[in-house]
Design a protein around this motif. Structure first.
Motif: not given
Ligand code: PEP
Ligand code: MN
Length: 337
Positions: A16-21, A45-50, A52-62
């Motif tokens: 959550k911290e990394l996403l907020r940053e 807007f943050v691209p999907r791959d960025q 997904l690159a965060i350790p622990g993230v499984k999926e990004v669903l639109e």
């Protein structure tokens, strides 16, 4: 809208911290037993791959759905010690339309606890069409409801009508009821969400399924852990029954959307002789429970007497349903346990 699911061993706080940053506004919610994040639409807007690159993230669903939290709500829900939902034995919520006196609710609680009811219902604040009709016993009735339920180890469900009463109702209700007339009252939905209590959301009498799900989403977005939908009949051109019980929608919500739905045959029928057949139809369609108005002496009820069952008749109905709920619908896709 976008949803982020996490791997099982992930550290949600750190992610959550990394996403907020990265400039994302995040709302946390539970889907089943796992935590998920909802990216709020006003985020950068943050691209999907960025992501997904965060350790622990499984999926990004639109999702283009207007109710993503409701879409991912679990099909089984725990309230107190009771689990309700798809595949579980149907639950029963019963009690008077309005809590008329302390004695009335204590006597009813005693009878209902012996016949398999798990939630004691009763209105303290009544939404009546006529301003001259009985409006409920207010705060004192909330207290009677809680005490009567506690004496018999029952859970409680009661309606809140007004934002100013939300705190008082939340204090005594295990499940906060929002009535058909208030399904569109967004200020009330938000305030009820903030109490972080489970909600029983009745369908507006002319609401579409999409509007109903969006109202449920208001509660979830503002803090409710769960919303249980309650179908109570919709308006039609025909006044032969009080409302029309929409069993088609019950089946759709249960079988396609996999959501727990409670059916209230009392307000649908408006007459007690139709409660049993409508209850069986509701369970056959996939309802996970029934809310049924019950009164010791329906002839003297201060509201909705003609549709109230006496406890003995309710006992027979409960018996016939819990004995073999699947017999109403042999090919049910969620066998009950
Ligand atoms: C009730 O449950 O007593 C009630 C007022 O229901 P509805 O909002 O469905 O009319
Ligand atoms: Mn009623």
């Amino acid at each position: 809208m976008r949803l982020i699911t996490l791997q099982r061993n992930a550290d949600p706080k750190r992610i959550k911290e990394l996403l907020r940053e990265k400039g994302l506004w995040i709302k946390t919610f539970e889907s089943g037993k796992t935590q998920c994040f909802l990216i709020e639409p006003h985020s950068t807007f943050v691209p999907r791959d960025q992501i997904l690159a965060i350790p622990g993230v499984k999926e990004v669903l639109e999702t283009s759905s207007a109710h993503p939290l409701m879409d991912t709500q679990s099909s089984q829900i725990q309230i107190g010690k009771k689990t309700l939902g798809l595949g579980k034995t149907p639950i029963f919520l019963a009690g008077p339309c309005s809590i008329e006196s302390e004695e009335q609710i204590f006597l009813l609680a005693q009878k209902l606890s012996q016949i398999g009811v798990s939630f004691l219902r009763g209105g303290a604040f009544k939404p009546r069409t006529s301003p001259y009709a009985f409006q409920g016993n207010g705060k004192q009735a909330l207290r009677w409801l809680r005490q009567a339920a506690d004496a018999e180890k029952l859970l409680t469900v009661t309606e809140v009508l007004d934002t100013q009463d939300v705190e008082d109702v939340a204090e005594v209700a295990d499940l906060i009821q929002i009535g058909t007339r208030n399904m569109y009252n967004y200020a009330l939905l938000k305030r009820v969400g903030e109490t972080k209590k489970p909600v029983l959301l009745k369908r507006g009498f002319s609401a579409t399924v999409e509007e109903w799900l969006c109202s449920a989403e208001y509660c979830l977005l503002h803090g409710s852990p769960t919303v249980v939908l309650c179908e109570r009949g919709i308006r039609s051109f025909d006044k032969a029954t009080r409302n029309v019980l929409d069993v088609g929608t019950v089946a759709l919500l249960a079988h396609e959307k996999r959501l727990p739905v409670i059916v209230d045959p009392s307000h649908a029928a408006g007459r007690r002789d139709l409660i049993a057949p409508l209850s069986k139809a509701a369970i056959a369609a996939g309802a996970c429970g029934l809310m049924i108005e019950t009164h010791l002496d329906p002839g003297s009820a201060l509201s909705d007497g003609p549709q109230a069952l006496q406890p003995d008749s309710l006992a027979l109905l409960i018996q016939s349903i819990v004995k073999e709920p699947d017999s109403f619908y042999p090919s049910m896709s969620f066998p009950r346990k």
